[in-house]
Design a protein around this motif. Structure first.
Motif, PDB file in Angstrom:
ATOM      1  N   PRO A  37       0.690  -1.047   0.132  1.00 13.58           N
ATOM      2  CA  PRO A  37      -0.041   0.125  -0.075  1.00 13.58           C
ATOM      3  C   PRO A  37       0.880   1.313   0.257  1.00 13.58           C
ATOM      4  CG  PRO A  37      -0.807  -1.737   1.567  1.00 13.58           C
ATOM      5  CD  PRO A  37       0.457  -2.009   0.990  1.00 13.58           C
ATOM      6  N   LEU A  38       0.410   2.171  -0.683  1.00 12.31           N
ATOM      7  CA  LEU A  38       1.438   3.646  -0.809  1.00 12.31           C
ATOM      8  C   LEU A  38       0.221   4.818  -0.561  1.00 12.31           C
ATOM      9  CD1 LEU A  38       3.426   2.792  -3.989  1.00 12.31           C
ATOM     10  CD2 LEU A  38       4.111   2.305  -1.531  1.00 12.31           C
ATOM     11  N   HIS A  39      -1.194   4.886  -1.308  1.00 10.32           N
ATOM     12  CA  HIS A  39      -1.519   5.997  -0.862  1.00 10.32           C
ATOM     13  C   HIS A  39      -1.016   7.250  -0.825  1.00 10.32           C
ATOM     14  CE1 HIS A  39      -4.501   2.977  -0.191  1.00 10.32           C
ATOM     15  NE2 HIS A  39      -3.673   2.527   1.142  1.00 10.32           N
ATOM     16  N   SER A  40      -0.310   7.695  -2.096  1.00 11.62           N
ATOM     17  CA  SER A  40       0.456   8.845  -2.762  1.00 11.62           C
ATOM     18  C   SER A  40       0.164   9.730  -3.909  1.00 11.62           C
ATOM     19  CB  SER A  40       2.288   8.448  -2.035  1.00 11.62           C
ATOM     20  OG  SER A  40       2.147   7.507  -2.673  1.00 11.62           O
ATOM     21  N   LYS A  41       0.649  10.562  -3.760  1.00 16.23           N
ATOM     22  CA  LYS A  41      -0.201  11.790  -5.428  1.00 16.23           C
ATOM     23  C   LYS A  41       1.290  10.699  -6.088  1.00 16.23           C
ATOM     24  CE  LYS A  41      -1.347  15.586  -3.606  1.00 16.23           C
ATOM     25  NZ  LYS A  41      -1.430  17.518  -3.311  1.00 16.23           N
ATOM     26  N   LYS A  42       2.266  10.646  -6.048  1.00 19.33           N
ATOM     27  CA  LYS A  42       3.332  10.102  -6.775  1.00 19.33           C
ATOM     28  C   LYS A  42       4.293   9.077  -5.981  1.00 19.33           C
ATOM     29  CE  LYS A  42       7.285  12.093 -10.096  1.00 19.33           C
ATOM     30  NZ  LYS A  42       8.292  12.460 -10.093  1.00 19.33           N
ATOM     31  N   ALA A  43       4.783   8.478  -6.844  1.00 15.59           N
ATOM     32  CA  ALA A  43       5.809   6.947  -5.948  1.00 15.59           C
ATOM     33  C   ALA A  43       6.947   6.380  -6.504  1.00 15.59           C
ATOM     34  CB  ALA A  43       4.990   5.833  -5.510  1.00 15.59           C
ATOM     35  N   VAL A  44       8.021   6.417  -6.432  1.00 16.35           N
ATOM     36  CA  VAL A  44       9.175   6.491  -7.474  1.00 16.35           C
ATOM     37  C   VAL A  44       9.390   5.111  -6.769  1.00 16.35           C
ATOM     38  CG1 VAL A  44      11.370   6.500  -8.537  1.00 16.35           C
ATOM     39  CG2 VAL A  44       9.469   8.478  -8.027  1.00 16.35           C
ATOM     40  N   VAL A  45       9.947   3.642  -7.077  1.00 20.17           N
ATOM     41  CA  VAL A  45      10.569   2.119  -7.077  1.00 20.17           C
ATOM     42  C   VAL A  45      12.110   2.418  -6.924  1.00 20.17           C
ATOM     43  CG1 VAL A  45      11.400   0.587  -6.931  1.00 20.17           C
ATOM     44  CG2 VAL A  45       8.786   1.691  -7.275  1.00 20.17           C
ATOM     45  N   ILE A  46      12.481   3.188  -5.644  1.00 24.53           N
ATOM     46  CA  ILE A  46      14.074   3.731  -5.456  1.00 24.53           C
ATOM     47  C   ILE A  46      14.991   1.877  -5.320  1.00 24.53           C
ATOM     48  CG2 ILE A  46      16.496   4.619  -4.571  1.00 24.53           C
ATOM     49  CD1 ILE A  46      13.750   6.818  -5.297  1.00 24.53           C
ATOM     50  N   SER A  47      14.567   1.306  -5.286  1.00 20.63           N
ATOM     51  CA  SER A  47      15.903   0.381  -5.246  1.00 20.63           C
ATOM     52  C   SER A  47      15.868  -0.347  -6.890  1.00 20.63           C
ATOM     53  CB  SER A  47      15.430  -0.657  -3.821  1.00 20.63           C
ATOM     54  OG  SER A  47      13.937  -1.148  -4.157  1.00 20.63           O
ATOM     55  N   GLU A  48      16.530  -1.319  -6.635  1.00 15.91           N
ATOM     56  CA  GLU A  48      17.023  -1.721  -8.575  1.00 15.91           C
ATOM     57  C   GLU A  48      15.547  -3.069  -8.221  1.00 15.91           C
ATOM     58  OE1 GLU A  48      20.154  -3.607 -11.531  1.00 15.91           O
ATOM     59  OE2 GLU A  48      20.445  -2.819  -9.002  1.00 15.91           O
ATOM     60  N   HIS A  49      14.816  -3.300  -9.393  1.00 12.46           N
ATOM     61  CA  HIS A  49      13.969  -4.032  -9.088  1.00 12.46           C
ATOM     62  C   HIS A  49      13.381  -4.658 -10.888  1.00 12.46           C
ATOM     63  CE1 HIS A  49      13.386  -4.952  -5.497  1.00 12.46           C
ATOM     64  NE2 HIS A  49      13.271  -3.586  -4.460  1.00 12.46           N
ATOM     65  N   PRO A  50      13.686  -5.281 -11.576  1.00 11.55           N
ATOM     66  CA  PRO A  50      13.610  -5.490 -12.747  1.00 11.55           C
ATOM     67  C   PRO A  50      11.796  -4.681 -13.471  1.00 11.55           C
ATOM     68  CG  PRO A  50      13.806  -7.824 -12.276  1.00 11.55           C
ATOM     69  CD  PRO A  50      13.784  -6.426 -10.807  1.00 11.55           C
ATOM     70  N   ASP A  51      11.529  -3.785 -14.476  1.00 12.31           N
ATOM     71  CA  ASP A  51      10.470  -2.954 -14.331  1.00 12.31           C
ATOM     72  C   ASP A  51       9.335  -4.386 -14.540  1.00 12.31           C
ATOM     73  OD1 ASP A  51      12.472  -0.658 -13.822  1.00 12.31           O
ATOM     74  OD2 ASP A  51      12.415  -0.583 -16.306  1.00 12.31           O
ATOM     75  N   ASP A  52       9.270  -5.218 -15.235  1.00  9.38           N
ATOM     76  CA  ASP A  52       8.187  -5.853 -15.522  1.00  9.38           C
ATOM     77  C   ASP A  52       8.126  -6.687 -14.474  1.00  9.38           C
ATOM     78  OD1 ASP A  52      10.362  -7.833 -15.327  1.00  9.38           O
ATOM     79  OD2 ASP A  52       9.980  -8.526 -17.509  1.00  9.38           O
ATOM     80  N   SER A  53       8.624  -7.010 -13.607  1.00  7.23           N
ATOM     81  CA  SER A  53       8.410  -7.836 -12.194  1.00  7.23           C
ATOM     82  C   SER A  53       7.259  -6.374 -10.779  1.00  7.23           C
ATOM     83  CB  SER A  53       9.607  -7.778 -11.649  1.00  7.23           C
ATOM     84  OG  SER A  53       9.544  -6.993 -11.513  1.00  7.23           O
ATOM     85  N   TYR A  54       7.184  -5.874 -11.782  1.00  8.11           N
ATOM     86  CA  TYR A  54       5.357  -4.837 -10.847  1.00  8.11           C
ATOM     87  C   TYR A  54       5.100  -3.324 -11.173  1.00  8.11           C
ATOM     88  CZ  TYR A  54       8.801  -0.907 -10.935  1.00  8.11           C
ATOM     89  OH  TYR A  54       9.945   0.062 -10.901  1.00  8.11           O
ATOM     90  N   SER A  55       3.912  -3.090 -10.584  1.00 11.34           N
ATOM     91  CA  SER A  55       3.392  -2.417 -11.437  1.00 11.34           C
ATOM     92  C   SER A  55       3.246  -1.328 -10.924  1.00 11.34           C
ATOM     93  CB  SER A  55       2.534  -2.342 -12.220  1.00 11.34           C
ATOM     94  OG  SER A  55       1.781  -2.912 -12.119  1.00 11.34           O
ATOM     95  N   VAL A  67      -1.937   6.888  -6.650  1.00 10.80           N
ATOM     96  CA  VAL A  67      -0.823   5.961  -7.102  1.00 10.80           C
ATOM     97  C   VAL A  67      -1.404   4.907  -5.155  1.00 10.80           C
ATOM     98  CG1 VAL A  67       1.539   4.415  -6.433  1.00 10.80           C
ATOM     99  CG2 VAL A  67       1.120   6.735  -7.638  1.00 10.80           C
ATOM    100  N   ALA A  68      -2.108   4.084  -5.358  1.00  9.30           N
ATOM    101  CA  ALA A  68      -2.449   3.270  -4.357  1.00  9.30           C
ATOM    102  C   ALA A  68      -1.766   1.910  -3.497  1.00  9.30           C
ATOM    103  CB  ALA A  68      -4.029   2.594  -4.866  1.00  9.30           C
ATOM    104  N   TYR A  69      -1.020   1.407  -4.884  1.00 14.95           N
ATOM    105  CA  TYR A  69      -0.091   0.175  -4.105  1.00 14.95           C
ATOM    106  C   TYR A  69       0.620   0.007  -4.884  1.00 14.95           C
ATOM    107  CZ  TYR A  69      -3.733  -2.619  -6.656  1.00 14.95           C
ATOM    108  OH  TYR A  69      -4.613  -2.898  -7.281  1.00 14.95           O
TER     109      TYR A  69
END
Length: 303
Positions: A254-272, A280-282
């Motif tokens: 859960p995020l519940h924020s206007k904007k969210a950025v994934v700082i740590s390194e994860h494959p782009d196609d493994s999440y959304s 940005v709900a989650y």
């Protein structure tokens, strides 16, 4: 004339004497007959008493014989039942067998006492009861035979008890071995579970840029310490700022924020990043294995 009188007197005297002799003879004979009658009556009374005593003894003997024979019959039936029950196990069954044997021993003791009493009665009666004596001897032999067979039963039970003890000892040894193996397996299982949990332990840090910098998780350039490709690696970042999670069970963050950025390194196609109602709900983890493949640490900046 005087001669004639004397002759008549003598005749009279002789007649009187003869009469007296006759009377005495009759009295003597009568007395003898009375004495004989009394003797016969006395003998008859003794004989009747003897017959009554004999009948009483015989009735008593017959009653005792029947009682002993019934006991022996019951003992035989009990023994046969025990022979059938020996093949069945169980503590209760064994106790029932032991109780039956105890009962049979008691009955045999009572029979032995009754037989001794019979022998005393036979000797005391003074009667010639050879047939009864033979029957007593036969009963004695039956009691001895029953005692022998019951002793054999006890031996069988004792032997089975020893076998059970040995079997229980072997079972205890097997149980000890199984217990040790179980303890070892449980210890290994706990170790495996612990390692598995550690392997599936993820760490999440969520906050604004300012909060993440204050916690020492972001470099000045904005990269995640220790995980950014060309970023400076900080070896001793503080784990207390991370929330632990099970990556096997975590599919959304859960995020519940206007904007969210994934700082740590994860494959782009493994999440959304899923948006709802203009925010940005989650974060949806599409492929958990790929998402956590590079690192078990996830840092997300929210605004």
């Amino acid at each position: 004339m005087k001669r004639m009188e004397k002759s008549q007197v003598m005749t009279l005297v002789i007649a009187v004497v003869i009469i007296l002799i006759g009377i005495v003879s009759v009295v003597v004979v009568s007395t003898k007959k009375e004495s004989r009658i009394q003797s016969l009556l006395s003998e008859n009374a003794v004989l009747n008493k003897t017959m009554d005593e004999k009948d009483s003894v015989m009735n008593d003997l017959m009653g005792t014989f029947n009682e002993i024979e019934n006991n022996l019959k019951l003992i035989k039936e009990k023994r046969q039942q025990i022979s059938v029950d020996q093949t069945e196990g169980g503590k209760d069954k064994k106790q029932a067998v032991l109780d039956d044997i105890q009962l049979m021993n008691k009955m045999l003791d009572e029979n032995s006492k009754k037989i001794d009493e019979l022998e005393r009665k036979l000797k005391k009666s003074g009667l010639n009861l050879r047939a009864f004596e033979q029957r007593v001897a036969s009963l004695n032999k039956s009691v001895q035979d029953q005692n022998t067979e019951i002793a054999e039963l006890k031996k069988v039970i004792d032997q089975k008890d020893r076998q059970v003890v040995e079997l229980n000892s072997r079972i205890d040894e097997i149980n000890d071995t199984l217990s040790q193996q179980s303890d070892s397996l449980q210890s290994k299982q706990r170790m495996i579970e612990k390692k598995t949990n550690q392997l599936n332990l993820g760490h999440l840090a969520l906050g604004t840029r300012k909060e993440l910098k204050e916690k020492g998780l972001l470099t000045k350039e904005g990269g995640f310490l220790g995980l950014g490709g060309a970023k400076t690696i900080e070896e001793n970042f503080n784990n207390k700022y991370f929330t632990d999670l099970d990556i096997r069970e975590t599919t959304t963050i859960p995020l519940h924020s206007k904007k969210a950025v994934v700082i740590s390194e994860h494959p782009d196609d493994s999440y959304s990043l899923v948006k709802e109602d203009g925010q940005v709900a989650y974060l949806q983890i599409i492929n958990p294995e790929e998402f956590w493949k590079i690192s078990k640490y996830a840092v997300i900046e929210v605004k």
